[in-house]
Design an enzyme around this catalytic site. Sequence first.
Site, PDB file in Angstrom:
ATOM      1  N   TYR A 142      -4.746 -10.508   9.923  1.00  0.00           N
ATOM      2  CA  TYR A 142      -5.686 -10.304   8.823  1.00  0.00           C
ATOM      3  C   TYR A 142      -7.058 -10.889   9.138  1.00  0.00           C
ATOM      4  CZ  TYR A 142      -1.724  -9.186   5.754  1.00  0.00           C
ATOM      5  OH  TYR A 142      -0.625  -8.595   5.185  1.00  0.00           O
ATOM      6  N   GLU A 189       0.793  -1.224   0.000  1.00  0.00           N
ATOM      7  CA  GLU A 189       0.000   0.000   0.000  1.00  0.00           C
ATOM      8  C   GLU A 189       0.828   1.279   0.000  1.00  0.00           C
ATOM      9  OE1 GLU A 189       0.345  -2.283   2.436  1.00  0.00           O
ATOM     10  OE2 GLU A 189       0.256  -1.401   4.433  1.00  0.00           O
ATOM     11  N   HIS A 198      -6.046   0.394   2.614  1.00  0.00           N
ATOM     12  CA  HIS A 198      -4.946   0.845   3.486  1.00  0.00           C
ATOM     13  C   HIS A 198      -4.774   2.366   3.448  1.00  0.00           C
ATOM     14  CE1 HIS A 198      -3.041  -2.619   5.299  1.00  0.00           C
ATOM     15  NE2 HIS A 198      -2.863  -3.247   4.144  1.00  0.00           N
ATOM     16  N   GLU A 209      -3.828  -4.475   9.330  1.00  0.00           N
ATOM     17  CA  GLU A 209      -4.281  -5.503   8.388  1.00  0.00           C
ATOM     18  C   GLU A 209      -5.692  -6.032   8.655  1.00  0.00           C
ATOM     19  OE1 GLU A 209      -2.863  -5.867   5.670  1.00  0.00           O
ATOM     20  OE2 GLU A 209      -0.890  -5.001   6.059  1.00  0.00           O
ATOM     21  N   HIS A 214      -7.995  -4.160  -1.303  1.00  0.00           N
ATOM     22  CA  HIS A 214      -7.248  -4.268  -0.042  1.00  0.00           C
ATOM     23  C   HIS A 214      -6.204  -3.141   0.073  1.00  0.00           C
ATOM     24  CE1 HIS A 214      -5.321  -6.493   3.325  1.00  0.00           C
ATOM     25  NE2 HIS A 214      -4.236  -5.896   2.852  1.00  0.00           N
ATOM     26  N   GLU A 215      -5.382  -3.013  -0.949  1.00  0.00           N
ATOM     27  CA  GLU A 215      -4.314  -1.995  -0.866  1.00  0.00           C
ATOM     28  C   GLU A 215      -4.901  -0.592  -0.826  1.00  0.00           C
ATOM     29  OE1 GLU A 215      -1.823  -3.376   0.074  1.00  0.00           O
ATOM     30  OE2 GLU A 215      -2.156  -5.378  -0.748  1.00  0.00           O
ATOM     31  N   ASP A 226       8.733  -9.819  10.815  1.00  0.00           N
ATOM     32  CA  ASP A 226       8.216 -10.751   9.815  1.00  0.00           C
ATOM     33  C   ASP A 226       7.525 -11.959  10.466  1.00  0.00           C
ATOM     34  OD1 ASP A 226       8.381 -10.185   7.127  1.00  0.00           O
ATOM     35  OD2 ASP A 226       9.603 -11.968   6.705  1.00  0.00           O
TER      36      ASP A 226
HETATM   37  N1  BES Z   1       0.955  -4.423   3.863  1.00  0.00           N
HETATM   38  C1  BES Z   1       0.753  -5.714   3.342  1.00  0.00           C
HETATM   39  C2  BES Z   1       1.998  -6.426   2.925  1.00  0.00           C
HETATM   40  C3  BES Z   1       3.066  -6.591   3.984  1.00  0.00           C
HETATM   41  C4  BES Z   1       2.757  -6.745   5.312  1.00  0.00           C
HETATM   42  C5  BES Z   1       4.384  -6.603   3.608  1.00  0.00           C
HETATM   43  C6  BES Z   1       3.773  -6.867   6.260  1.00  0.00           C
HETATM   44  C7  BES Z   1       5.392  -6.747   4.539  1.00  0.00           C
HETATM   45  C8  BES Z   1       5.074  -6.868   5.886  1.00  0.00           C
HETATM   46  C9  BES Z   1      -0.237  -5.715   2.178  1.00  0.00           C
HETATM   47  O1  BES Z   1      -1.245  -4.781   2.311  1.00  0.00           O
HETATM   48  C10 BES Z   1      -0.908  -7.056   2.114  1.00  0.00           C
HETATM   49  O2  BES Z   1      -1.548  -7.397   3.067  1.00  0.00           O
HETATM   50  N2  BES Z   1      -0.769  -7.771   1.021  1.00  0.00           N
HETATM   51  C11 BES Z   1      -1.393  -9.044   0.812  1.00  0.00           C
HETATM   52  C12 BES Z   1      -2.610  -8.857  -0.029  1.00  0.00           C
HETATM   53  C13 BES Z   1      -3.860  -9.248   0.476  1.00  0.00           C
HETATM   54  C14 BES Z   1      -4.134  -9.769   1.794  1.00  0.00           C
HETATM   55  C15 BES Z   1      -5.034  -9.040  -0.425  1.00  0.00           C
HETATM   56  C16 BES Z   1      -0.437  -9.948   0.068  1.00  0.00           C
HETATM   57  O3  BES Z   1       0.633  -9.465  -0.317  1.00  0.00           O
HETATM   58  O4  BES Z   1      -0.738 -11.100  -0.143  1.00  0.00           O
HETATM   59 ZN    ZN Z   2      -2.587  -5.316   3.842  1.00  0.00          ZN
END
Ligand code: BES
Ligand code: ZN
Length: 627
Positions: free
Chosen positions: A404, A292, A320, A339, A316-317, A396
Amino acid sequence: MLKNFCITAVLLFVFASCSQPAGEGGKATTDTTASARDEHTLSNADSVKMQHLDLDIKVDFGTKTISGSAAWAIDNRGKVKTLHLDTYDLTIDSVFVDGKKVVHTLDSMIQFLGSRLNIPIQDNSKEVVIWYKTGKNARALQWLEPHQTGGKKYPFLYTQSESIYARSWIPCADGPGIRYTYTAKVAVPKDAMALMSAENPQQLNDSGIYHFKMDIPVPAYLMALAVGDIRFRSIDSRTGVYAEPTMIDKARYEFADVGKMVATAENLYGPYRWGRYDVIVLPPGFPIGGMENPRLTFATPTIIAGDRSLVDLVAHELAHSWSGNLVTNATWNDFWLNEGFTNYFERRITEAMLGKSFSDMSWELGYQTLVANVAELGKDSKDTWLKLDLKGRDPDDGLTDIPYEKGSHFLKLIENTVGRQKFDAFLRKYFDEHAFKTITTEQFLSYMDANLLHGDSTLYNQINVKAWVYGPGIPPNYPRSNPERFKAADSIAAIYGHGIYGKDIETRNWSTFEWLEFLHKMPDNISIDMVKKLDEDFRFSSSGNSEILFAWFVVALKCKDDYMPAMTAMEGFLSTVGRRKFIEPLYTALMKRNPALAKEWYKKYRSNYHPLAQESLDKITAGQKLS
Ligand code: BES
Ligand code: ZN
């Protein structure tokens, strides 16, 4: 009596677990949105306000380095003698404070966190300029060779700064609770265009120099840069897409409804406050689905299915832009505030655009993901709490499905309990009142008590906030959607192969979600004949939909015999796609089934994956379990 007891108990608990405030520049005691102690920054931005960053960098594809200067405008509110900043594998060449060279020191490396940079400052110091270059182990950066791009002619670079990787390409105060505005000048090869999470160019210029401005304060994890052979296509007056020339038309087609999506989101929770909303579709090595980055969502090409069926990732993005970018989790322990809210919001956008029968399917698949993830982490694991404890760990580690799915289900439960109208009004107010601020779990809970639950013990008991936020697993009062549209997929899955095959089944109107449900319901001991029949009936091995393809590979890997068309398709997929959500489970399953093959493929394709994906896959293919 009971009422007071309950509320006092919850609030006592809430405050007992609220860590020591250390917000921006000493405002902590008066500002209710000041951040809690952030274990993942070595900076002292609580004493020295980081006001503005002026970045002047050069991107060198030959040496795979970014080098240049980061000029920070500071306000030494705490009158400290030293400014501490985060760095990770950076070489610091020199540091100037208000134009005078100073003697800086760089501490030794701490695992995950990197090296603290120490800069002597005065009470009235105003500007700190750091000359630096990035290292070989820059965790945020993926440098692609021309052959790893769509066009195969030019190299490509993109960053992924969330959660604590910005420090590997910019010396900064790298915590989600620390916000600053930025400007940047980025020099790139002449054939390349540069884009950031800022006001962006729409055309290649012939100087190879690009200027950026982000005048809304953002935290470091939202710093982003992409450089390559990139084109722009407009969608409407405030939305558009960027991609390599080979992908731009497909991307423009896929995202035709993004403008409407922004309007739908605004309708739900108030104005979009970032100006433009654009999406860039990156080459396939991009390690995540989407990121995002403000004004410019970074997205994987695996959502380009050709039929607009995977654009919920963009919802989703986009969401955010409220939950996360506008109201930001104070620390990575509060990650569910980013999330979980975003997952909830995403499904509300989907519901508004495609109807409840559609979003119900998304809720159900989310629930299944939650169940599987709790089973994997262990039902008593503290990592299944919403409030995480990532002290001394890589943030991480908190990147599971819990924030989520448990987060969004918690919010859905609250919605169901208080009613949608009240909940929507509450959320809108929450976004308005916390815009461009940071919030902890505890602050959210007390805000919710003051503005939604009003100390009503019946509501508290019905929701059981404590069990959801500070307890493991899935509390028994979880909401469940029972989607009407899964009934067909479920009953067909139950009888498929028992004299019932493709020609007998009506699947013409199935969405991606129905296909996923159908594939998830295939038996664990599936026979090779049935796998073959499924592929003949539905041509899964040649599906252009990455979600369906992935679910299909999982089915094929359940079968004890190798079904070659699926294995070949899987190798093709793993050879280019770097999205961790797909490739980590596939390599894990392959390691169990045929370690020699898993290792052989990984050796061949490792260089196509992002450094962060390489880190986890190195472990997986060495036979270690991920922590
Ligand atoms: N912000 C996240 C990705 C992220 C979180 C990267 C924590 C590094 C550390 C992003 O918004 C996300 O949740 N992406 C998901 C998409 C989804 C749930 C629709 C993905 O990448 O799968
Ligand atoms: Zn996200």
